[in-house]
Design a protein around this motif. Sequence first.
Motif, PDB file in Angstrom:
ATOM      1  N   ALA A   1      -0.707 -10.963  -5.678  1.00  0.00           N
ATOM      2  CA  ALA A   1      -0.664  -9.560  -5.262  1.00  0.00           C
ATOM      3  C   ALA A   1       0.740  -9.157  -4.827  1.00  0.00           C
ATOM      4  O   ALA A   1       1.205  -8.044  -5.112  1.00  0.00           O
ATOM      5  CB  ALA A   1      -1.658  -9.313  -4.132  1.00  0.00           C
ATOM      6  N   THR A   2       1.447 -10.066  -4.140  1.00  0.00           N
ATOM      7  CA  THR A   2       2.813  -9.777  -3.706  1.00  0.00           C
ATOM      8  C   THR A   2       3.732  -9.611  -4.906  1.00  0.00           C
ATOM      9  O   THR A   2       4.569  -8.697  -4.949  1.00  0.00           O
ATOM     10  CB  THR A   2       3.321 -10.907  -2.786  1.00  0.00           C
ATOM     11  OG1 THR A   2       2.504 -10.954  -1.607  1.00  0.00           O
ATOM     12  CG2 THR A   2       4.763 -10.675  -2.384  1.00  0.00           C
ATOM     13  N   ALA A   3       3.587 -10.475  -5.898  1.00  0.00           N
ATOM     14  CA  ALA A   3       4.395 -10.362  -7.115  1.00  0.00           C
ATOM     15  C   ALA A   3       4.108  -9.042  -7.835  1.00  0.00           C
ATOM     16  O   ALA A   3       5.030  -8.337  -8.273  1.00  0.00           O
ATOM     17  CB  ALA A   3       4.112 -11.539  -8.044  1.00  0.00           C
ATOM     18  N   ARG A   4       2.843  -8.713  -7.963  1.00  0.00           N
ATOM     19  CA  ARG A   4       2.461  -7.456  -8.622  1.00  0.00           C
ATOM     20  C   ARG A   4       3.027  -6.256  -7.864  1.00  0.00           C
ATOM     21  O   ARG A   4       3.440  -5.251  -8.468  1.00  0.00           O
ATOM     22  CB  ARG A   4       0.943  -7.350  -8.722  1.00  0.00           C
ATOM     23  CG  ARG A   4       0.294  -8.255  -9.779  1.00  0.00           C
ATOM     24  CD  ARG A   4      -1.220  -8.122  -9.718  1.00  0.00           C
ATOM     25  NE  ARG A   4      -1.915  -8.887 -10.728  1.00  0.00           N
ATOM     26  CZ  ARG A   4      -2.291  -8.420 -11.927  1.00  0.00           C
ATOM     27  NH1 ARG A   4      -1.996  -7.170 -12.256  1.00  0.00           N
ATOM     28  NH2 ARG A   4      -2.939  -9.192 -12.782  1.00  0.00           N
TER      29      ARG A   4
ATOM     30  N   LEU B   1      -5.550  -2.079  -0.917  1.00  0.00           N
ATOM     31  CA  LEU B   1      -4.367  -2.224  -1.773  1.00  0.00           C
ATOM     32  C   LEU B   1      -4.395  -3.517  -2.575  1.00  0.00           C
ATOM     33  O   LEU B   1      -4.054  -3.525  -3.768  1.00  0.00           O
ATOM     34  CB  LEU B   1      -3.091  -2.161  -0.931  1.00  0.00           C
ATOM     35  CG  LEU B   1      -1.779  -2.377  -1.701  1.00  0.00           C
ATOM     36  CD1 LEU B   1      -1.604  -1.343  -2.801  1.00  0.00           C
ATOM     37  CD2 LEU B   1      -0.586  -2.369  -0.749  1.00  0.00           C
ATOM     38  N   MET B   2      -4.796  -4.621  -1.959  1.00  0.00           N
ATOM     39  CA  MET B   2      -4.797  -5.897  -2.670  1.00  0.00           C
ATOM     40  C   MET B   2      -5.764  -5.854  -3.854  1.00  0.00           C
ATOM     41  O   MET B   2      -5.449  -6.344  -4.950  1.00  0.00           O
ATOM     42  CB  MET B   2      -5.164  -7.026  -1.718  1.00  0.00           C
ATOM     43  CG  MET B   2      -5.043  -8.409  -2.354  1.00  0.00           C
ATOM     44  SD  MET B   2      -5.178  -9.712  -1.107  1.00  0.00           S
ATOM     45  CE  MET B   2      -5.119 -11.166  -2.137  1.00  0.00           C
ATOM     46  N   LYS B   3      -6.918  -5.262  -3.655  1.00  0.00           N
ATOM     47  CA  LYS B   3      -7.893  -5.108  -4.737  1.00  0.00           C
ATOM     48  C   LYS B   3      -7.297  -4.274  -5.867  1.00  0.00           C
ATOM     49  O   LYS B   3      -7.467  -4.587  -7.057  1.00  0.00           O
ATOM     50  CB  LYS B   3      -9.170  -4.457  -4.210  1.00  0.00           C
ATOM     51  CG  LYS B   3     -10.234  -4.218  -5.252  1.00  0.00           C
ATOM     52  CD  LYS B   3     -11.470  -3.593  -4.636  1.00  0.00           C
ATOM     53  CE  LYS B   3     -12.545  -3.333  -5.695  1.00  0.00           C
ATOM     54  NZ  LYS B   3     -13.763  -2.707  -5.089  1.00  0.00           N
ATOM     55  N   ASP B   4      -6.583  -3.222  -5.507  1.00  0.00           N
ATOM     56  CA  ASP B   4      -5.948  -2.358  -6.495  1.00  0.00           C
ATOM     57  C   ASP B   4      -4.877  -3.125  -7.284  1.00  0.00           C
ATOM     58  O   ASP B   4      -4.793  -3.007  -8.508  1.00  0.00           O
ATOM     59  CB  ASP B   4      -5.323  -1.153  -5.775  1.00  0.00           C
ATOM     60  CG  ASP B   4      -4.569  -0.240  -6.723  1.00  0.00           C
ATOM     61  OD1 ASP B   4      -5.139   0.171  -7.743  1.00  0.00           O
ATOM     62  OD2 ASP B   4      -3.392   0.065  -6.444  1.00  0.00           O
ATOM     63  N   LEU B   5      -4.082  -3.927  -6.584  1.00  0.00           N
ATOM     64  CA  LEU B   5      -3.020  -4.677  -7.248  1.00  0.00           C
ATOM     65  C   LEU B   5      -3.579  -5.744  -8.181  1.00  0.00           C
ATOM     66  O   LEU B   5      -3.086  -5.935  -9.297  1.00  0.00           O
ATOM     67  CB  LEU B   5      -2.122  -5.332  -6.202  1.00  0.00           C
ATOM     68  CG  LEU B   5      -1.210  -4.403  -5.391  1.00  0.00           C
ATOM     69  CD1 LEU B   5      -0.656  -5.131  -4.166  1.00  0.00           C
ATOM     70  CD2 LEU B   5      -0.065  -3.880  -6.251  1.00  0.00           C
ATOM     71  N   LEU B   6      -4.612  -6.465  -7.721  1.00  0.00           N
ATOM     72  CA  LEU B   6      -5.191  -7.545  -8.526  1.00  0.00           C
ATOM     73  C   LEU B   6      -6.077  -7.025  -9.658  1.00  0.00           C
ATOM     74  O   LEU B   6      -6.369  -7.744 -10.606  1.00  0.00           O
ATOM     75  CB  LEU B   6      -6.030  -8.473  -7.633  1.00  0.00           C
ATOM     76  CG  LEU B   6      -5.282  -9.262  -6.554  1.00  0.00           C
ATOM     77  CD1 LEU B   6      -6.281 -10.070  -5.717  1.00  0.00           C
ATOM     78  CD2 LEU B   6      -4.235 -10.185  -7.167  1.00  0.00           C
TER      79      LEU B   6
ATOM     80  N   LEU C   1      -2.020  -6.526   2.842  1.00  0.00           N
ATOM     81  CA  LEU C   1      -2.706  -7.218   1.754  1.00  0.00           C
ATOM     82  C   LEU C   1      -3.782  -8.110   2.351  1.00  0.00           C
ATOM     83  O   LEU C   1      -3.477  -9.105   3.019  1.00  0.00           O
ATOM     84  CB  LEU C   1      -1.729  -8.051   0.925  1.00  0.00           C
ATOM     85  CG  LEU C   1      -0.622  -7.306   0.180  1.00  0.00           C
ATOM     86  CD1 LEU C   1       0.213  -8.276  -0.657  1.00  0.00           C
ATOM     87  CD2 LEU C   1      -1.193  -6.205  -0.714  1.00  0.00           C
ATOM     88  N   THR C   2      -5.028  -7.775   2.120  1.00  0.00           N
ATOM     89  CA  THR C   2      -6.145  -8.565   2.656  1.00  0.00           C
ATOM     90  C   THR C   2      -7.314  -8.553   1.691  1.00  0.00           C
ATOM     91  O   THR C   2      -7.445  -7.659   0.855  1.00  0.00           O
ATOM     92  CB  THR C   2      -6.667  -7.983   3.992  1.00  0.00           C
ATOM     93  OG1 THR C   2      -7.283  -6.698   3.734  1.00  0.00           O
ATOM     94  CG2 THR C   2      -5.565  -7.831   5.013  1.00  0.00           C
TER      95      THR C   2
END
Length: 306
Positions: free
Chosen positions: A184-187, A272-277, A201-202
């Motif tokens: 997620a951080t890379a994305r 946000l993490m769900k959106d990124l992944l 991010l959780t």
Amino acid sequence: MTLKYLIAGATGGLGSQVLSYMVANLPSSEYAAASSHESNRKRFEDQGISFRLVSYDDPSTLEAAFEDVENVLFVSTNTFDVEKRAKQHQNFVDAAKKMGVKHVWYTSLAFGGFKSESNVDVQRAHLMTEDMLKESGITYTSIREGIYTDAFPLFLGWYPESKTIYLPSDGPVAFTSREELGEATARLMIRGGFEKQIVLLTAQETITFTEIVELINETTGRDVKLEFVSPEDYVRLAGTDDIGGKPDAFFQTLLSWYEGISKGDARTTDPLMKDLLRREPTGAKRFIRGLLTQDQDYRWHQNYVK
């Protein structure tokens, strides 16, 4: 030639996951690994990954590494010495500003959610660094990373040999997979944006220590007991003959963590993490059950002094 992404802490648990995602998804000309040990150069270059030496204690290495870099992942140092960390982090921020890095992505922690009021010892150090970034005037994003689900034995004080666990309090924690946090951080870095913002991010669920002990017993067939005791008794009981060899001072430091958790400092979740992944992050219950199903004697390295 401009380098798009420099991953500091590329040999660490989170940084290595960020780098792995970039290796799998970007041209090799766009990223490079950074480490404080020159001995790691061959390891990366043998894989076709450019390497830059970065010592947070040596500004000259930081300035050399940051030349012509657009985005740098700023992974916090792992020292518990607050004064030392402050100096190291200031060196990093000063060098990034001097060398014109366009965007610094700082890996903070999720205690306190989006607020900056947490008194958890380790979070205060991250808040201090966020202040450095704000005062510097550089473009940054503070990524408050969820607490690693992988590290649940450390937070719980659990070892495979444990019969009884002593804690001073309980509370909900939005534990999050380290591997998925890396992705997620890379994305997030590749997507860009979020200038001069705090992001969280959780995973999307929380779990309590009581529920984790129930999960351990259910998955492994153990009969581990959980007892809640006073802060003073916790330090005494946890620090006496700790299997991992950690001193009483370590458990004294953890008291602020438990106090924060009991007040809800670790319960905030964000989509946000769900959106990124582009998928649901793995929840703590499923993740821990999977770890213990694969290895009933699962251990976490930070639970041990050596």
